[in-house]
Motif scaffolding. Structure first.
Motif, PDB file in Angstrom:
ATOM      1  N   ILE A  36      18.180 -73.773  26.136  1.00  0.00           N
ATOM      2  CA  ILE A  36      18.356 -73.407  24.722  1.00  0.00           C
ATOM      3  C   ILE A  36      19.830 -73.106  24.500  1.00  0.00           C
ATOM      4  N   CYS A  37      20.461 -73.944  23.707  1.00  0.00           N
ATOM      5  CA  CYS A  37      21.896 -73.857  23.427  1.00  0.00           C
ATOM      6  C   CYS A  37      22.122 -72.940  22.227  1.00  0.00           C
ATOM      7  N   ALA A  38      23.331 -72.383  22.134  1.00  0.00           N
ATOM      8  CA  ALA A  38      23.666 -71.559  20.969  1.00  0.00           C
ATOM      9  C   ALA A  38      23.524 -72.369  19.682  1.00  0.00           C
ATOM     10  N   SER A  39      23.740 -73.683  19.755  1.00  0.00           N
ATOM     11  CA  SER A  39      23.595 -74.490  18.533  1.00  0.00           C
ATOM     12  C   SER A  39      22.123 -74.552  18.114  1.00  0.00           C
ATOM     13  N   ASP A  40      21.194 -74.561  19.086  1.00  0.00           N
ATOM     14  CA  ASP A  40      19.763 -74.492  18.738  1.00  0.00           C
ATOM     15  C   ASP A  40      19.463 -73.172  18.030  1.00  0.00           C
ATOM     16  N   GLY A  61      16.851 -79.170  20.578  1.00  0.00           N
ATOM     17  CA  GLY A  61      16.973 -79.349  22.031  1.00  0.00           C
ATOM     18  C   GLY A  61      17.775 -80.587  22.412  1.00  0.00           C
ATOM     19  N   HIS A  62      18.852 -80.380  23.164  1.00  0.00           N
ATOM     20  CA  HIS A  62      19.653 -81.535  23.609  1.00  0.00           C
ATOM     21  C   HIS A  62      20.133 -81.395  25.057  1.00  0.00           C
ATOM     22  N   GLU A  63      19.876 -80.224  25.683  1.00  0.00           N
ATOM     23  CA  GLU A  63      20.339 -80.040  27.070  1.00  0.00           C
ATOM     24  C   GLU A  63      19.151 -80.240  27.987  1.00  0.00           C
ATOM     25  N   CYS A  64      18.908 -81.467  28.404  1.00  0.00           N
ATOM     26  CA  CYS A  64      17.659 -81.686  29.143  1.00  0.00           C
ATOM     27  C   CYS A  64      17.820 -82.601  30.356  1.00  0.00           C
ATOM     28  N   LEU A 146      23.888 -79.616  33.235  1.00  0.00           N
ATOM     29  CA  LEU A 146      25.057 -80.503  33.279  1.00  0.00           C
ATOM     30  C   LEU A 146      25.609 -80.738  31.869  1.00  0.00           C
ATOM     31  N   GLU A 147      24.755 -80.584  30.845  1.00  0.00           N
ATOM     32  CA  GLU A 147      25.239 -80.822  29.478  1.00  0.00           C
ATOM     33  C   GLU A 147      26.271 -79.760  29.065  1.00  0.00           C
ATOM     34  N   PRO A 148      25.911 -78.448  29.107  1.00  0.00           N
ATOM     35  CA  PRO A 148      26.965 -77.464  28.799  1.00  0.00           C
ATOM     36  C   PRO A 148      28.135 -77.534  29.776  1.00  0.00           C
ATOM     37  N   VAL A 337      21.338 -65.610  30.253  1.00  0.00           N
ATOM     38  CA  VAL A 337      22.517 -66.462  30.087  1.00  0.00           C
ATOM     39  C   VAL A 337      21.997 -67.780  29.495  1.00  0.00           C
ATOM     40  N   ARG A 338      21.390 -68.672  30.297  1.00  0.00           N
ATOM     41  CA  ARG A 338      20.730 -69.837  29.704  1.00  0.00           C
ATOM     42  C   ARG A 338      19.230 -69.689  29.898  1.00  0.00           C
ATOM     43  N   VAL A 339      18.521 -69.732  28.792  1.00  0.00           N
ATOM     44  CA  VAL A 339      17.071 -69.654  28.823  1.00  0.00           C
ATOM     45  C   VAL A 339      16.545 -71.095  28.835  1.00  0.00           C
TER      46      VAL A 339
HETATM   47 ZN    ZN Z   1      24.491 -77.435  23.903  1.00  0.00          ZN
END
Ligand code: ZN
Ligand code: ZN
Length: 343
Positions: A36-40, A61-64, A146-148, A337-339
């Protein structure tokens, strides 16, 4: 298949929708892990980012990471391949794609962008150019991270950081910490990290070892840097928060002739700053737009253990508990941190 949709502000619904049907050049993948990104969180909380508003139902969702389910026979991918996912699907025809600046493609279709499927669903249909095989040693959570990491990689590459140069990073979230780790891998000199969430600073100090780890709610970051550097300030600043105040600090934390990399996404439509202070110091201010085909180098850095991203995944939830996951991502409670959402 099960899919989560944002149906109104702060309303995530688990629905049943038809699975995507891959086109002739597309690969069907089963999503495994999504961060879950801050943009989400922005889309969830503010109904959009700046002037880009959600059209409901909106898919996030885009970090997958994923596993290949079905690929055409001419593809290099086979059923069962474990893959990292590049969220941008580029046109490969525009001026920017032809220059290799894919992240600037105005025709990009981005996972979880307006009118595009996001990764909080069981299956996705993706173009081959969006997939990269991952080594057996890499977990699906790492592959999603790997996305962030790619955003941090792009920021450090764009900054043209030279060995020995001092840096300051504002924001100890996933992108800020990846940026710090990559800058250190590139031989950064003295490193400063600022955040207002104390547990994130404690975590960062342990995992990513900046020289200075400072709570900006307790200590004024500019005074701190001024004192530590004898007034010189730092060569390069990375802003990975996206708030008016941290933008202001980032501009002032750079030395005369320094660089400021703007990574954070402000929810506001406008931010004000003092142009004269920037002008007099001939600051170079560079915006960082997502990442540019960073998956391969990031995978190599993880394989060689030059940078470690696994610790960033602090929480895991199944898809049907996404509201709880979003709550943690929004409030930073419980040391988040990242959920991650695990399928
Ligand atoms: Zn992101
Ligand atoms: Zn293009």
């Amino acid at each position: 298949m099960q899919a989560v949709r944002l149906t109104a502000g702060r309303t995530l619904e688990l629905t049943d929708v038809p699975a995507p049907k891959p086109g002739p050049d597309e690969i069907l993948v089963a999503v495994r892990s999504v961060g879950i990104c801050a943009s989400d969180v922005h889309y969830y909380k503010h109904g959009g980012i700046g002037n880009q508003r959600c059209v409901y139902p909106h898919s996030l969702g885009h970090e997958c990471s994923a596993k290949v389910v079905k690929a055409p026979s001419h593809s290099v991918f086979r059923e069962g391949d474990r893959v990292a996912v590049e969220p941008g699907r580029y046109c490969f025809r525009c001026e920017h794609c032809r220059e290799g600046k894919y992240n600037r493609c105005p025709n990009v279709r981005f996972l979880g962008g307006p009118n595009e499927a996001g990764a909080f669903q069981e299956y996705l249909s993706l173009h081959e150019s969006q997939l990269v095989k991952i080594p057996d040693s890499m977990s699906f959570d790492e592959a999603a991270l790997l996305e962030p990491m790619g955003v941090g990689y792009h920021a450090v590459v764009l900054s043209a950081l030279k060995p020995g140069e001092s840096i300051a990073v504002f924001g100890a979230g996933a992108v800020g910490l990846c940026t710090l780790a990559l800058a250190r891998a590139c031989g950064a000199g003295e490193t400063f990290l600022f955040d207002r969430v104390q547990y994130r600073l404690d975590f960062s100090g342990k995992q990513y070892g900046p020289d200075h780890c400072v709570n900006s709610d307790v200590v004024d970051p500019l005074e701190y840097i001024r004192e530590t550097t004898g007034g010189r300030m730092v060569d390069c600043v990375f802003e990975a928060v996206g708030a008016g105040q941290t933008f202001g600090w980032a501009f002032e934390a750079a030395r005369i002739g320094g660089r400021v990399m703007l990574i954070g996404i402000p929810p506001d439509e406008q931010i004000w700053f003092d142009p004269h202070s920037q002008r007099r110091r001939e600051l170079l201010v560079q915006n960082v737009r997502r990442s540019n085909r960073a998956l391969h180098p990031c995978i190599r850095l993880i394989e060689r253990k030059t940078v470690s991203i696994a610790p960033l995944a602090t929480h895991r939830f199944p898809l049907d508990r996404i509201s709880e996951a979003m709550y943690l991502a929004e409030t930073y409670e419980d040391g988040a941190v990242r959920v991650m959402i695990r399928m």
